[in-house]
Write a protein that holds these residues in place. Sequence first.
Motif, PDB file in Angstrom:
ATOM      1  N   GLY A  59      42.742  54.956  55.363  1.00 19.07           N
ATOM      2  CA  GLY A  59      44.075  55.662  55.580  1.00 19.07           C
ATOM      3  C   GLY A  59      43.445  57.027  56.332  1.00 19.07           C
ATOM      4  O   GLY A  59      44.269  57.307  57.210  1.00 19.07           O
ATOM      5  N   VAL A  60      42.400  57.437  56.078  1.00 25.40           N
ATOM      6  CA  VAL A  60      42.094  58.636  56.858  1.00 25.40           C
ATOM      7  C   VAL A  60      41.804  58.259  58.263  1.00 25.40           C
ATOM      8  O   VAL A  60      42.070  59.176  59.211  1.00 25.40           O
ATOM      9  CB  VAL A  60      40.846  59.301  55.998  1.00 25.40           C
ATOM     10  CG1 VAL A  60      40.285  60.547  56.862  1.00 25.40           C
ATOM     11  CG2 VAL A  60      40.925  59.851  54.608  1.00 25.40           C
ATOM     12  N   THR A  61      41.032  57.339  58.538  1.00 22.48           N
ATOM     13  CA  THR A  61      40.748  56.845  59.732  1.00 22.48           C
ATOM     14  C   THR A  61      42.135  56.709  60.647  1.00 22.48           C
ATOM     15  O   THR A  61      42.404  57.077  61.850  1.00 22.48           O
ATOM     16  CB  THR A  61      39.848  55.834  59.954  1.00 22.48           C
ATOM     17  OG1 THR A  61      38.563  56.093  59.376  1.00 22.48           O
ATOM     18  CG2 THR A  61      39.634  55.382  61.533  1.00 22.48           C
ATOM     19  N   MET A  62      43.136  55.817  60.123  1.00 23.04           N
ATOM     20  CA  MET A  62      44.334  55.686  60.604  1.00 23.04           C
ATOM     21  C   MET A  62      45.216  56.944  61.178  1.00 23.04           C
ATOM     22  O   MET A  62      45.676  57.105  62.011  1.00 23.04           O
ATOM     23  CB  MET A  62      45.151  54.958  59.824  1.00 23.04           C
ATOM     24  CG  MET A  62      44.652  53.563  59.528  1.00 23.04           C
ATOM     25  SD  MET A  62      44.543  52.663  61.180  1.00 23.04           S
ATOM     26  CE  MET A  62      42.616  52.154  60.993  1.00 23.04           C
ATOM     27  N   LEU A  63      44.981  57.857  60.125  1.00 24.79           N
ATOM     28  CA  LEU A  63      45.913  59.235  60.349  1.00 24.79           C
ATOM     29  C   LEU A  63      45.140  59.759  61.679  1.00 24.79           C
ATOM     30  O   LEU A  63      45.510  60.316  62.431  1.00 24.79           O
ATOM     31  CB  LEU A  63      45.677  60.022  59.201  1.00 24.79           C
ATOM     32  CG  LEU A  63      46.483  59.750  58.071  1.00 24.79           C
ATOM     33  CD1 LEU A  63      46.062  60.838  56.650  1.00 24.79           C
ATOM     34  CD2 LEU A  63      47.941  60.169  58.436  1.00 24.79           C
ATOM     35  N   ARG A  64      43.877  59.795  61.519  1.00 27.16           N
ATOM     36  CA  ARG A  64      43.006  60.581  62.816  1.00 27.16           C
ATOM     37  C   ARG A  64      43.412  59.735  63.981  1.00 27.16           C
ATOM     38  O   ARG A  64      43.637  60.620  65.127  1.00 27.16           O
ATOM     39  CB  ARG A  64      41.353  60.367  62.416  1.00 27.16           C
ATOM     40  CG  ARG A  64      40.596  61.224  63.457  1.00 27.16           C
ATOM     41  CD  ARG A  64      39.100  61.278  63.296  1.00 27.16           C
ATOM     42  NE  ARG A  64      38.658  59.614  62.908  1.00 27.16           N
ATOM     43  CZ  ARG A  64      38.178  58.786  63.802  1.00 27.16           C
ATOM     44  NH1 ARG A  64      38.445  59.218  65.386  1.00 27.16           N
ATOM     45  NH2 ARG A  64      37.846  57.686  63.505  1.00 27.16           N
ATOM     46  N   LEU A  65      43.402  58.770  64.050  1.00 24.40           N
ATOM     47  CA  LEU A  65      43.519  57.784  65.284  1.00 24.40           C
ATOM     48  C   LEU A  65      44.911  58.058  65.756  1.00 24.40           C
ATOM     49  O   LEU A  65      45.093  57.817  67.012  1.00 24.40           O
ATOM     50  CB  LEU A  65      43.229  56.225  65.220  1.00 24.40           C
ATOM     51  CG  LEU A  65      42.020  55.750  64.807  1.00 24.40           C
ATOM     52  CD1 LEU A  65      41.949  54.424  64.757  1.00 24.40           C
ATOM     53  CD2 LEU A  65      40.960  56.029  66.406  1.00 24.40           C
ATOM     54  N   ALA A  66      45.774  58.313  65.051  1.00 27.31           N
ATOM     55  CA  ALA A  66      47.440  58.360  65.312  1.00 27.31           C
ATOM     56  C   ALA A  66      47.648  59.690  65.804  1.00 27.31           C
ATOM     57  O   ALA A  66      48.711  60.178  66.139  1.00 27.31           O
ATOM     58  CB  ALA A  66      48.247  58.287  64.354  1.00 27.31           C
ATOM     59  N   GLU A  67      46.564  60.773  65.524  1.00 29.75           N
ATOM     60  CA  GLU A  67      47.083  61.993  66.040  1.00 29.75           C
ATOM     61  C   GLU A  67      47.221  62.398  67.612  1.00 29.75           C
ATOM     62  O   GLU A  67      46.669  61.823  68.305  1.00 29.75           O
ATOM     63  CB  GLU A  67      45.705  63.176  65.772  1.00 29.75           C
ATOM     64  CG  GLU A  67      45.459  63.287  64.380  1.00 29.75           C
ATOM     65  CD  GLU A  67      44.386  64.198  63.994  1.00 29.75           C
ATOM     66  OE1 GLU A  67      43.393  64.558  65.146  1.00 29.75           O
ATOM     67  OE2 GLU A  67      43.749  64.458  63.023  1.00 29.75           O
TER      68      GLU A  67
END
Length: 278
Positions: A59-67
């Motif tokens: 989930g952390v990486t998904m949040l980062r990619l969506a920034e």
Amino acid sequence: MTDTPAKPVLLTGASGALGRVLVRSLGALGWPLVLTDIAPFPDPIPPGAAFTRADLSDGVTMLRLAEGCGAIVHLGGVSVERPFEEVIGPNIRGLYHIYEAARRERARVVFASSNHAVGFHERCESLPADTQFLPDGYYGLSKAYGELIGRMYWFKHGVESVNLRIGSAIGEPVNARMLASWLSYPDFSRLVERCVLTPKVGHAVIWGASNNARMTWWRDDARAALGWTPIDSADPFAGQLAGAVSGDPVEERYMGGAYCSIEYSRTQPASIWGHSDV
């Protein structure tokens, strides 16, 4: 109307068949793309795009990619019928991470749902977009869940989403069922373009099938609001495929086709009211 979104678009499942179709078509239009998949990307990455190998469970990486992204085109996850334990991680928990990322960024979600969310409707029916979910397996069940989580995020958080109930999105139809359900790659690409570029979509459902004369199963969706009209058709394949049936009465009775037959153990078929036909 602009042909390029103002913000980057996050595309999950970029290394899959449909993901690669979109990377080629949207990349050719100059769209800024953030690509991700659990598998390596096998093709050249177009200018203005970047690929990150990642798991939807992160989930952390998904949040980062969506920034900074204005839309998330979510094709990632298990894409065929598999045991429940294989589906639940990427298709349930992974989808939660996508919607949390969309909520934080105020991004729109274009969700690759499936006809398998309604697969146990019979082929003699004509279904509006707000029809009853009748998933034909764990994969279809995860797609029904995906549409429901999108509905919840719309009413609770104002996150817009378009649910694409994809029929049979492959290069060419290969059996009689696909004379109704086929969605060409170009029609699919044009549909995703409209899902991203349309100014307001709310929470919408689109039946993902091309302009097939036999496509009488599905009706009354949001395509007019998006300005999408399919151009291609399975009709030229009718002569060679009209007799291409399986001989399996369960597969041929229901819209979900072969997925309905997987581990099917009823002794009598069921109607939509839950009673056996006798």
